[in-house]
Scaffold this motif. Structure first.
Motif, mmCIF file in Angstrom:
data_model
loop_
_atom_site.group_PDB
_atom_site.id
_atom_site.type_symbol
_atom_site.label_atom_id
_atom_site.label_comp_id
_atom_site.label_asym_id
_atom_site.label_seq_id
_atom_site.Cartn_x
_atom_site.Cartn_y
_atom_site.Cartn_z
ATOM 1 N N LEU A 150 0.829 -1.196 0.000
ATOM 2 C CA LEU A 150 0.000 0.000 0.000
ATOM 3 C C LEU A 150 0.864 1.247 0.000
ATOM 4 O O LEU A 150 2.031 1.217 0.402
ATOM 5 N N ARG A 151 0.273 2.343 -0.470
ATOM 6 C CA ARG A 151 0.909 3.646 -0.351
ATOM 7 C C ARG A 151 -0.101 4.590 0.280
ATOM 8 O O ARG A 151 -1.231 4.710 -0.195
ATOM 9 N N VAL A 166 -5.164 6.389 -0.305
ATOM 10 C CA VAL A 166 -4.537 5.078 -0.164
ATOM 11 C C VAL A 166 -4.638 4.352 -1.510
ATOM 12 O O VAL A 166 -5.740 4.183 -2.053
ATOM 13 N N GLY A 168 -3.239 0.888 -3.786
ATOM 14 C CA GLY A 168 -2.706 -0.457 -3.603
ATOM 15 C C GLY A 168 -2.459 -1.136 -4.930
ATOM 16 O O GLY A 168 -3.074 -0.802 -5.955
ATOM 17 N N VAL A 185 -6.180 0.843 7.262
ATOM 18 C CA VAL A 185 -4.939 0.281 6.721
ATOM 19 C C VAL A 185 -4.649 -1.072 7.365
ATOM 20 O O VAL A 185 -4.225 -2.026 6.703
ATOM 21 N N LEU A 189 -4.104 -4.551 5.336
ATOM 22 C CA LEU A 189 -2.880 -5.350 5.441
ATOM 23 C C LEU A 189 -3.186 -6.777 5.862
ATOM 24 O O LEU A 189 -2.512 -7.727 5.441
ATOM 25 N N ARG A 197 2.901 -7.392 2.894
ATOM 26 C CA ARG A 197 2.440 -6.396 3.867
ATOM 27 C C ARG A 197 3.471 -5.284 4.019
ATOM 28 O O ARG A 197 4.215 -5.196 4.997
ATOM 29 N N VAL A 199 4.019 -0.966 3.494
ATOM 30 C CA VAL A 199 3.313 0.310 3.422
ATOM 31 C C VAL A 199 4.317 1.410 3.133
ATOM 32 O O VAL A 199 5.311 1.554 3.866
ATOM 33 N N MET A 218 7.167 -0.857 7.105
ATOM 34 C CA MET A 218 6.853 0.539 6.869
ATOM 35 C C MET A 218 8.063 1.261 6.301
ATOM 36 O O MET A 218 9.165 1.160 6.864
#
Length: 411
Positions: A150-151, A166, A168, A185, A189, A197, A199, A218
């Motif tokens: 994800l961003r 968000v 993906g 989020v 995830l 997973r 981010v 992360m």
């Protein structure tokens, strides 16, 4: 082109009209002007501009669904069944639209309530606009998806500072309120495989989201979504997802007169055919007229070889009346009258050709039989002052063709 972001809820009757954020772009997608105003004011300010509306992400949901069928009509028919398990409302209350197929083979689908569609289009109609497209706001960020995971980044849209974008790799973009962002989020995830997973955080930290390293990997990145890039994705060349389909296609995206295009096309074809027939008939009539005039001239030259042709019809009439300069009992007009009167009295006798001078008349006749020929010769012989002689006769399936020469008897 004008691009306007619609409000979640149009203004209630009796209150001030809803204001919208708007951008005016060039053909290349560059932003020329922007602001916040009412649609009615924009109509007065930019009457010649085309309008594209953006459906707010808070009330427009995007999905990716697997569709084994390829034809567009089959995809539209199967879409309600593919989304049925993911929707909490009755299908009759929702407007479902199928979009493009993503690289993973799944089809993008947009879902919005009919109530919202009707209110938005009524708002545009009251302002005098006929928008050419209604595009889900979040779908304009489809190119912001990371390679995997994800961003998360702040929303680039004005008036949405408390929202986050968000994106993906496996789902369509979504705008989420910051108060729900951490929970949202974490739920996303949990749906991914452990190695996916990841981010990417843009403009925010792990603490801001209430996440821990146990939730996933992360990383912070500096790449941030651009509003200008999103607006370029709404241009016609980008083929954006358009909600003006189905029952909303004709009402706003297409002028009402276009419903009559099949009838107008048929009428145009019929008009072309009728005009073509008239032109062909005119050409045929002109050709027939020229042919008849040529035959009249030829007949004049054969019948009156010593006369100068000026007006063949009038000259023939004068000759038949005996006024062509040869008047009296022995004139050519009188001779023609004495010869043609008995011939014209026979209904079954046809004159195929004749040639006349002041002294004699040569006839080529078509008769039913030799008996009719002899009957006609008898009538000519009975005329006082005429001598007739048979120059030849032939018979065929149509009857008898005979050639006669008629002269006046010498006094």
């Amino acid at each position: 082109m004008l691009i306007a972001l619609l409000p979640e809820e149009p203004a209630i009757a009796g209150l001030a009209p809803a204001r919208v954020y708007w951008w005016r772009t060039s053909r290349e997608g560059a932003v020329l002007d922007s602001g916040e105003d009412e649609l009615q004011a924009l109509r007065s300010r930019f009457p010649a501009e085309r309008l594209r509306l953006l459906a707010p992400a808070s009330v427009t949901n995007l999905y990716r669904v697997a569709m084994p069928v390829r034809r567009a009509s089959a995809v539209r028919a199967a879409l309600p069944f593919a989304l049925e398990d993911q929707l909490s409302q009755e299908l009759e209350e929702l407007h479902l639209v199928a979009g493009l197929r993503r690289p993973d083979g799944r089809v993008v689908a947009a879902v919005v309530e009919h109530r919202c569609m009707q209110e938005w289009l009524s708002l545009a109609q009251e302002a005098g606009w006929r928008p050419e497209a209604l595009i889900p706001q979040a779908s304009l960020h489809h190119d912001q998806a990371p390679a995997q995971g994800l961003r998360v980044q702040p929303s680039p849209w004005p008036g949405q500072q408390d929202w986050a974008l968000v994106t993906g790799a496996d789902q369509e973009p979504v705008l989420v309120e910051r108060g729900m962002l951490g929970f949202w989020v974490r739920q996303r995830l949990a749906q991914l495989e452990e190695e996916q997973r990841m981010v990417e955080l843009v403009g925010c930290s792990v603490a801001d989201l209430g996440l821990t390293d146990a939730d996933g990997q992360m990383t912070g990145v500096e790449q941030q979504a651009s509003l200008e890039a999103a607006l370029r994705n709404s241009q016609p060349s980008a083929r954006p997802l358009n909600l003006l389909t189905g029952p909303y296609t004709t009402g706003m995206a297409t002028p009402p007169w276009r419903k009559l295009r099949p009838v107008l096309a048929a009428a145009a074809v019929l008009l072309v055919v009728v005009i073509g027939q008239q032109v062909l008939q005119g050409i045929a009539l002109n050709s027939e007229r020229d042919r008849l005039l040529a035959e009249i001239d030829q007949l004049f030259d054969e019948t009156l070889p010593k006369s100068r042709r000026v007006d063949p019809v009038t000259q023939f009439r004068q000759a038949l009346e005996g006024t062509a300069g040869q008047g009296g009992i022995n004139g050519m007009g009188r001779l023609l009258h004495d010869v043609l009167a008995p011939v014209g009295g026979e209904d079954e006798v046809k004159i195929r050709q004749f040639r006349a001078t002041t002294a004699e008349v040569e006839l080529e006749l078509q008769l039913p039989s030799f008996a009719e020929l002899e009957k006609l010769r008898g009538r000519l012989a009975a005329e006082a002052g005429l001598n007739e002689s048979l120059q030849g006769a032939d018979s065929d399936s149509e009857g008898v063709t005979a050639r006669l020469r008629v002269q006046r008897k010498e006094s």
